[in-house]
Scaffold this active site. Sequence first.
Site, PDB file in Angstrom:
ATOM      1  N   ASP A   1      17.229 -31.398   6.072  1.00  0.00           N
ATOM      2  CA  ASP A   1      16.479 -30.351   6.768  1.00  0.00           C
ATOM      3  C   ASP A   1      15.875 -30.977   8.016  1.00  0.00           C
ATOM      4  O   ASP A   1      14.853 -31.656   7.934  1.00  0.00           O
ATOM      5  CB  ASP A   1      15.404 -29.767   5.841  1.00  0.00           C
ATOM      6  CG  ASP A   1      14.674 -28.592   6.492  1.00  0.00           C
ATOM      7  OD1 ASP A   1      15.019 -28.243   7.641  1.00  0.00           O
ATOM      8  OD2 ASP A   1      13.755 -28.041   5.854  1.00  0.00           O
TER       9      ASP A   1
ATOM     10  N   HIS B   1      19.045 -25.761   4.417  1.00  0.00           N
ATOM     11  CA  HIS B   1      18.818 -24.309   4.362  1.00  0.00           C
ATOM     12  C   HIS B   1      19.437 -23.605   5.554  1.00  0.00           C
ATOM     13  O   HIS B   1      19.390 -24.102   6.674  1.00  0.00           O
ATOM     14  CB  HIS B   1      17.332 -23.968   4.192  1.00  0.00           C
ATOM     15  CG  HIS B   1      16.435 -24.273   5.361  1.00  0.00           C
ATOM     16  ND1 HIS B   1      16.175 -23.374   6.359  1.00  0.00           N
ATOM     17  CD2 HIS B   1      15.709 -25.373   5.662  1.00  0.00           C
ATOM     18  CE1 HIS B   1      15.325 -23.904   7.223  1.00  0.00           C
ATOM     19  NE2 HIS B   1      15.028 -25.118   6.836  1.00  0.00           N
TER      20      HIS B   1
ATOM     21  N   GLU C   1      14.719 -20.411   2.489  1.00  0.00           N
ATOM     22  CA  GLU C   1      13.840 -21.569   2.359  1.00  0.00           C
ATOM     23  C   GLU C   1      12.514 -21.334   3.052  1.00  0.00           C
ATOM     24  O   GLU C   1      11.446 -21.688   2.546  1.00  0.00           O
ATOM     25  CB  GLU C   1      14.528 -22.820   2.959  1.00  0.00           C
ATOM     26  CG  GLU C   1      13.747 -24.124   2.771  1.00  0.00           C
ATOM     27  CD  GLU C   1      12.782 -24.461   3.892  1.00  0.00           C
ATOM     28  OE1 GLU C   1      12.019 -25.424   3.742  1.00  0.00           O
ATOM     29  OE2 GLU C   1      12.742 -23.739   4.934  1.00  0.00           O
ATOM     30  N   GLU C   2      12.604 -20.714   4.239  1.00  0.00           N
ATOM     31  CA  GLU C   2      11.425 -20.569   5.105  1.00  0.00           C
ATOM     32  C   GLU C   2      10.358 -19.642   4.536  1.00  0.00           C
ATOM     33  O   GLU C   2       9.263 -19.555   5.071  1.00  0.00           O
ATOM     34  CB  GLU C   2      11.854 -20.037   6.481  1.00  0.00           C
ATOM     35  CG  GLU C   2      12.796 -20.961   7.252  1.00  0.00           C
ATOM     36  CD  GLU C   2      12.085 -22.162   7.845  1.00  0.00           C
ATOM     37  OE1 GLU C   2      10.916 -22.408   7.501  1.00  0.00           O
ATOM     38  OE2 GLU C   2      12.723 -22.854   8.663  1.00  0.00           O
TER      39      GLU C   2
ATOM     40  N   ASP D   1      15.879 -26.631  12.890  1.00  0.00           N
ATOM     41  CA  ASP D   1      15.385 -26.182  11.579  1.00  0.00           C
ATOM     42  C   ASP D   1      16.094 -24.890  11.173  1.00  0.00           C
ATOM     43  O   ASP D   1      15.623 -23.819  11.474  1.00  0.00           O
ATOM     44  CB  ASP D   1      13.869 -25.988  11.668  1.00  0.00           C
ATOM     45  CG  ASP D   1      13.225 -25.680  10.345  1.00  0.00           C
ATOM     46  OD1 ASP D   1      13.886 -25.801   9.306  1.00  0.00           O
ATOM     47  OD2 ASP D   1      12.042 -25.289  10.353  1.00  0.00           O
TER      48      ASP D   1
ATOM     49  N   HIS E   1      10.382 -23.070  14.387  1.00  0.00           N
ATOM     50  CA  HIS E   1       9.768 -21.768  14.078  1.00  0.00           C
ATOM     51  C   HIS E   1       9.386 -21.006  15.342  1.00  0.00           C
ATOM     52  O   HIS E   1       8.564 -20.086  15.270  1.00  0.00           O
ATOM     53  CB  HIS E   1       8.548 -21.921  13.150  1.00  0.00           C
ATOM     54  CG  HIS E   1       8.873 -22.601  11.855  1.00  0.00           C
ATOM     55  ND1 HIS E   1       7.934 -22.893  10.900  1.00  0.00           N
ATOM     56  CD2 HIS E   1      10.043 -23.059  11.350  1.00  0.00           C
ATOM     57  CE1 HIS E   1       8.510 -23.493   9.867  1.00  0.00           C
ATOM     58  NE2 HIS E   1       9.805 -23.607  10.127  1.00  0.00           N
TER      59      HIS E   1
END
Length: 378
Positions: free
Chosen positions: A265, A185, A237-238, A203, A341
């Site tokens: 990922d 992603h 995606e997130e 990520d 994140h």
Amino acid sequence: MRYLLIAAALAACSKPSPTVFISVGTADVPAGTHVIESEDGVAVVELHEDQLDALARHMHEQGRCGGFMVHDTVADALGDLHVAKEKPFDYTLDRAPVVAAIVPRVDKERIAGTIRDLSSFPNRYFQSKTGVEAAQWLQTRWKSFTTRPDVTVELVHHKGWEQPSVVMTIPGTTKKDEAIVIGGHLDSISLGRTAGTAPGADDDASGIATLTEVARVLLAADYHPARTLVFMGYAAEEVGLRGSQQIARDYKERGINVVGALQLDMTAYQGSDKDIWLMKDFTSAAQNTFVTTLIDSYVGATWGLDACGYACSDHASWHKTGVPVSMPFESRMRDRNKKIHTREDTLETSGNNADHAVKFGRLAAAYAIEMAKGQLGR
Ligand code: BES
Ligand code: ZN
């Protein structure tokens, strides 16, 4: 009284955000939400789009991460309760010379360079300007790998948000109606400040950089697959695997026969004793066994089996449509990179190199060649 009237008028004027339908583990259904249907521990509930951030944050605080999928219609969400039966596939290992010519060319410095490039966007959020620019940047990079007229690099636009997915297709020669998909992603997120600083280096700039390097070496060697080989950088995606779900459904509706898929990922951060961890849930047991054979035969890395415990990435979108898919991951779940994140998900906090990611690049190259078959040159 007057204030009450003003408040009521304001409430009536402020537009409610669009309604979405989510599928989520029954244990994670937000309090006070209406459950439309549930089956095998998965529930379909109705939410307003602006409640999604709070849900994602709540789950991270619970230490369960996300684990919900977002759908635009109730029919899509209900369809999600039923997983399509997986198509069988005849796995063979007979392309050692091609693999041996390609795998040593996978270059860790180039992977590290692409992680740096992608993570230098302030964020790659699915609704931000820089999220769109990052997708366009990736399309340009992929296009630079070849002038072959048969190879296409397209932006796939989505319903509901601006960020496109990026799809490179190398059409197959003798079995072009069967497709192999290698994806990751391209979006990033930083909780609480969704459009703020979200470098998303591990990520998932790492996965995108890894598959980008695989595409580069294959095209540099003038590789012609027998089956159609498709590289995908998924949008959104997130926020509930939204880009990959639209693509997987669209492929199914158009009758494109995807016979195998690989999801990259998070490949940069080495958190565990073994190198490559195959996630057992929402993936194909048969293809996972084949992938372990590829690792032993061609990569020379150590591997183990683990599970996310929920639909943690885009592989779940393919799994739900019956496509055999694998998710080789950088660490055990319990040793996972705690910086994702956040604004600290940089290449520096993943060791400042692509020494770990390059193993996934070698694996993905071997996977592409042994699944798509074909040859170097025409
Ligand atoms: N790369 C993560 C998934 C992940 C994180 C796998 C840690 C294994 C260990 C992915 O980008 C992600 O963040 N997924 C969401 C779920 C999704 C459905 C919104 C998550 O885990 O919160
Ligand atoms: Zn993530």
